[in-house]
Design an enzyme around this catalytic site. Structure first.
Site, PDB file in Angstrom:
ATOM      1  N   HIS A  54     -91.602   6.963 -33.206  1.00 45.23           N
ATOM      2  CA  HIS A  54     -90.587   6.745 -31.885  1.00 45.23           C
ATOM      3  C   HIS A  54     -90.632   4.795 -31.628  1.00 45.23           C
ATOM      4  O   HIS A  54     -91.966   4.749 -32.047  1.00 45.23           O
ATOM      5  CB  HIS A  54     -91.896   7.876 -30.559  1.00 45.23           C
ATOM      6  CG  HIS A  54     -90.927   7.609 -29.094  1.00 45.23           C
ATOM      7  ND1 HIS A  54     -90.417   6.400 -28.447  1.00 45.23           N
ATOM      8  CD2 HIS A  54     -89.892   8.437 -28.808  1.00 45.23           C
ATOM      9  CE1 HIS A  54     -89.752   6.703 -27.323  1.00 45.23           C
ATOM     10  NE2 HIS A  54     -89.183   7.343 -28.113  1.00 45.23           N
ATOM     11  N   ASP A  76     -88.931  16.109 -30.178  1.00 50.73           N
ATOM     12  CA  ASP A  76     -88.278  17.174 -30.733  1.00 50.73           C
ATOM     13  C   ASP A  76     -89.063  17.459 -31.650  1.00 50.73           C
ATOM     14  O   ASP A  76     -88.304  18.885 -32.275  1.00 50.73           O
ATOM     15  CB  ASP A  76     -86.746  15.921 -31.037  1.00 50.73           C
ATOM     16  CG  ASP A  76     -85.968  15.443 -30.783  1.00 50.73           C
ATOM     17  OD1 ASP A  76     -85.335  16.241 -29.197  1.00 50.73           O
ATOM     18  OD2 ASP A  76     -85.461  14.010 -30.977  1.00 50.73           O
TER      19      ASP A  76
HETATM   20  N1  ACO Z   1     -91.031   9.799 -41.682  1.00 49.76           N
HETATM   21  C1  ACO Z   1     -91.222   9.266 -41.913  1.00 49.76           C
HETATM   22  N2  ACO Z   1     -90.807   7.274 -41.666  1.00 49.76           N
HETATM   23  C2  ACO Z   1     -91.065   6.869 -40.441  1.00 49.76           C
HETATM   24  C3  ACO Z   1     -90.829   7.911 -39.356  1.00 49.76           C
HETATM   25  C4  ACO Z   1     -90.848   9.362 -39.888  1.00 49.76           C
HETATM   26  N3  ACO Z   1     -90.010   9.905 -39.339  1.00 49.76           N
HETATM   27  N4  ACO Z   1     -90.464   7.762 -38.317  1.00 49.76           N
HETATM   28  C5  ACO Z   1     -91.012   5.185 -39.054  1.00 49.76           C
HETATM   29  N5  ACO Z   1     -91.146   5.633 -40.072  1.00 49.76           N
HETATM   30  C6  ACO Z   1     -91.790   4.796 -40.633  1.00 49.76           C
HETATM   31  C7  ACO Z   1     -90.647   3.761 -41.825  1.00 49.76           C
HETATM   32  O1  ACO Z   1     -90.010   4.205 -42.483  1.00 49.76           O
HETATM   33  C8  ACO Z   1     -91.174   2.794 -41.284  1.00 49.76           C
HETATM   34  O2  ACO Z   1     -92.066   2.640 -42.137  1.00 49.76           O
HETATM   35  P1  ACO Z   1     -91.613   0.740 -42.827  1.00 49.76           P
HETATM   36  O3  ACO Z   1     -92.926   0.567 -42.334  1.00 49.76           O
HETATM   37  O4  ACO Z   1     -92.862   1.286 -44.667  1.00 49.76           O
HETATM   38  O5  ACO Z   1     -91.154  -0.356 -43.179  1.00 49.76           O
HETATM   39  C9  ACO Z   1     -92.470   2.513 -40.099  1.00 49.76           C
HETATM   40  O6  ACO Z   1     -92.175   4.340 -40.315  1.00 49.76           O
HETATM   41  C10 ACO Z   1     -91.452   1.704 -38.752  1.00 49.76           C
HETATM   42  O7  ACO Z   1     -90.882   2.705 -38.756  1.00 49.76           O
HETATM   43  P2  ACO Z   1     -89.369   2.108 -37.742  1.00 49.76           P
HETATM   44  O8  ACO Z   1     -88.185   2.404 -38.585  1.00 49.76           O
HETATM   45  O9  ACO Z   1     -89.636   0.811 -37.647  1.00 49.76           O
HETATM   46  O10 ACO Z   1     -89.229   2.826 -36.742  1.00 49.76           O
HETATM   47  P3  ACO Z   1     -87.956   2.649 -35.358  1.00 49.76           P
HETATM   48  O11 ACO Z   1     -88.959   2.119 -34.266  1.00 49.76           O
HETATM   49  O12 ACO Z   1     -87.513   1.455 -35.451  1.00 49.76           O
HETATM   50  O13 ACO Z   1     -87.239   4.273 -35.211  1.00 49.76           O
HETATM   51  C11 ACO Z   1     -87.057   6.545 -34.916  1.00 49.76           C
HETATM   52  C12 ACO Z   1     -87.960   4.974 -34.401  1.00 49.76           C
HETATM   53  C13 ACO Z   1     -85.739   5.959 -34.971  1.00 49.76           C
HETATM   54  C14 ACO Z   1     -87.306   7.794 -33.823  1.00 49.76           C
HETATM   55  C15 ACO Z   1     -88.085   6.223 -36.144  1.00 49.76           C
HETATM   56  O14 ACO Z   1     -89.165   6.869 -36.290  1.00 49.76           O
HETATM   57  C16 ACO Z   1     -87.742   7.989 -37.156  1.00 49.76           C
HETATM   58  O15 ACO Z   1     -86.312   7.840 -37.795  1.00 49.76           O
HETATM   59  N6  ACO Z   1     -87.874   9.249 -36.845  1.00 49.76           N
HETATM   60  C17 ACO Z   1     -87.005  10.596 -37.174  1.00 49.76           C
HETATM   61  C18 ACO Z   1     -85.835  11.116 -36.271  1.00 49.76           C
HETATM   62  C19 ACO Z   1     -86.283  11.069 -34.684  1.00 49.76           C
HETATM   63  O16 ACO Z   1     -87.892  12.325 -35.417  1.00 49.76           O
HETATM   64  N7  ACO Z   1     -85.697  11.181 -33.602  1.00 49.76           N
HETATM   65  C20 ACO Z   1     -86.234  11.368 -32.546  1.00 49.76           C
HETATM   66  C21 ACO Z   1     -86.927  10.273 -31.479  1.00 49.76           C
HETATM   67  S1  ACO Z   1     -86.910  10.842 -30.480  1.00 49.76           S
HETATM   68  C22 ACO Z   1     -85.717  10.719 -29.256  1.00 49.76           C
HETATM   69  O17 ACO Z   1     -85.275  10.246 -29.449  1.00 49.76           O
HETATM   70  C23 ACO Z   1     -85.075  11.827 -28.494  1.00 49.76           C
END
Ligand code: ACO
Length: 434
Positions: free
Chosen positions: A311, A368
């Site tokens: 998140h 989720d």
């Molecule tokens: N699985 C694996 N790795 C992840 C995940 C995940 N679900 N989420 C983040 N990471 C990793 C990224 O690859 C990144 O790694 P790095 O530092 O090696 O590059 C690091 O964690 C930071 O992640 P960001 O993408 O910079 O985080 P951001 O805040 O931009 O994205 C998000 C947040 C979109 C929710 C992301 O965690 C994600 O894609 N999660 C999966 C989809 C999801 O569950 N979305 C629902 C969110 S809740 C909602 O909207 C209601």
């Protein structure tokens, strides 16, 4: 550029030779922001903040989140307290009007929602125009927009006036009917008219599951689980879809057009669409008999993301996920349902929670991750999961749209950019291009 924000109500930014004193805005929960409103005019610089991770787009008094501590409050009330004692429609009122409703206010609101649940008869033809394979999120956003065609007063409305509460009731009521109609269309069954004797969640479940030859009556536990699900999704401050609603609303687009835009933004798998993708991922693990530890290794190799994890704001736990996990456990045991996806989800969570990749990046289950287990137990098909999220989020979107419209200093949202394309070039006629 240097920034000095020492304990003062201004901060000084040094940009080249210009020293600029900027006001510091402090929120009621002691959050600090530097107001850069004069930055470009005084220095020629803008800020660049990919994904807006450091940018406050507005001041808002609707929802407070402390992502480090896992706190979520609607209008000051902790989500845990509301989830235990309140109802979705009470929370909707709270979010939109700022206070918990008095008994007569809530009764009027509930009655008005019951009375407005019917769609204009002509709207049924629109449903016929969609193929049965249409994703219900596409149908929902289209039909929310289409609803305004049958209520021209919605297009006229500029300022918030005395007709607003009725408009709100229409929207919240009709969204649930549209959702149930779109499900019936997808399974090839006749749509069921809403029943004004039923409460909001009962009525929705009746629309979803009643058949011409059999009326569906929901168990109280199912109704309560659905109500709680909607409540937990009701608002989440400046997330992607709410910011979209505010962005669209900032052009003074009408309420219904702004809500339809929120539905579209929510659909994406990184946002509300994650609930559908999460269940599909769990199903895939089960179907292909995958080893959960190996799945996690593939996630760490960045082959795909663990849906329902991570998140932007929460860095310890998502309180909604904690409540939903408990709620899904309770519902399954009350209904005597044995969902084969639950142990897979639990194993995935346990493996991820003990792995450095997830710990270092503060990746925890979000709302989720377990919501799909609850929705499956209720009988909601997976394609409808994000629609359920949208029904729940409607009061939050309305509250933000209203807050923005009531703010006399609100301006149209119009970010700037740093241009990285070609500089001015000479035009080459078509026959002379290399
Ligand atoms: N699985 C694996 N790795 C992840 C995940 C995940 N679900 N989420 C983040 N990471 C990793 C990224 O690859 C990144 O790694 P790095 O530092 O090696 O590059 C690091 O964690 C930071 O992640 P960001 O993408 O910079 O985080 P951001 O805040 O931009 O994205 C998000 C947040 C979109 C929710 C992301 O965690 C994600 O894609 N999660 C999966 C989809 C999801 O569950 N979305 C629902 C969110 S809740 C909602 O909207 C209601």
């Amino acid at each position: 550029m240097t920034v000095d924000t020492a304990m003062s109500d201004t901060s000084t930014i040094q940009v080249g030779d210009t020293s600029l004193e900027l006001p510091v805005v402090v929120g009621t929960e002691n959050e600090h922001a530097i107001d850069i409103g004069t930055l470009r005019a005084k220095t020629g610089y803008i800020t660049l903040d990919s994904g807006y991770g450091n940018t406050g787009s507005c001041k808002s008094s609707i929802t407070y989140i402390d992502g480090e501590k896992g706190i979520l409050r609607y209008r000051g009330y902790p989500i845990e307290v509301l989830a235990e004692h309140s109802t979705f429609l009470e929370v909707a009122w709270l979010l939109i009007y700022g206070e918990l409703p008095k008994a007569d206010e809530l009764k009027r609101f509930e009655d008005e929602i019951k009375n407005h649940a019917m769609l204009h008869q002509d709207m049924r033809h629109h449903f016929e125009g969609f193929p049965a394979t249409a994703h219900p999120m596409a149908v929902l956003s289209s039909m929310i927009n289409a609803t305004s065609c049958y209520h021209p007063e919605m297009l006229e409305m500029g300022a918030i006036d005395e007709s607003f509460p009725s408009l709100v009731a229409k929207l919240i009521a009709k969204v649930a009917t549209i959702a149930a109609f779109s499900h019936k269309k997808s399974v090839g069954e006749p749509q069921r008219y809403p029943d004004p004797s039923l409460g909001y969640c009962d009525n929705f479940l009746h629309g979803m599951f009643s058949r011409p030859y059999g009326r569906y009556t929901a168990e109280p536990e199912v109704v309560r689980a659905l109500d709680q699900f909607l409540m937990l999704h009701a608002d989440h401050e400046q997330n992607c879809s709410t910011s979209t609603v505010r962005m669209v609303g900032s052009s003074q687009a009408n309420l219904f057009a702004s809500m339809a835009s929120g539905v579209c933004a929510l659909w994406g798998p990184l946002h509300g669409g994650a609930n559908q993708r999460c269940i599909e991922m769990l199903k895939m693990i089960r179907r292909e008999k995958l080893d959960v530890k190996k799945v996690v290794e593939r996630v760490k190799r960045k082959e795909f993301k663990l849906m329902g994890f991570g998140h932007r704001v929460y860095k310890s736990s998502d309180p909604r996920a904690t409540i939903l996990k408990q709620a899904s456990d309770d519902l399954l045991s009350k209904l005597g349902v044995d969902d084969p996806l639950l142990p897979i989800a639990q194993e995935l969570e346990a493996v991820a929670r003990s792995d450095d990749y997830f710990l270092e990046r503060n990746l925890y289950p979000n709302v989720d991750f377990y919501s799909g287990i609850t929705l499956r137990a209720i009988g909601i098909p997976v394609e409808m999961f994000t629609v359920m999220f949208a029904i729940g989020r409607m009061p939050g979107w309305i509250a933000h749209w209203k807050e923005q419209h009531e703010n006399p200093s609100a301006r149209i949202s119009r970010p700037r950019q740093v241009y990285t394309g070609a500089t001015e070039r000479d035009y080459t006629p078509i026959g002379q291009r290399a």
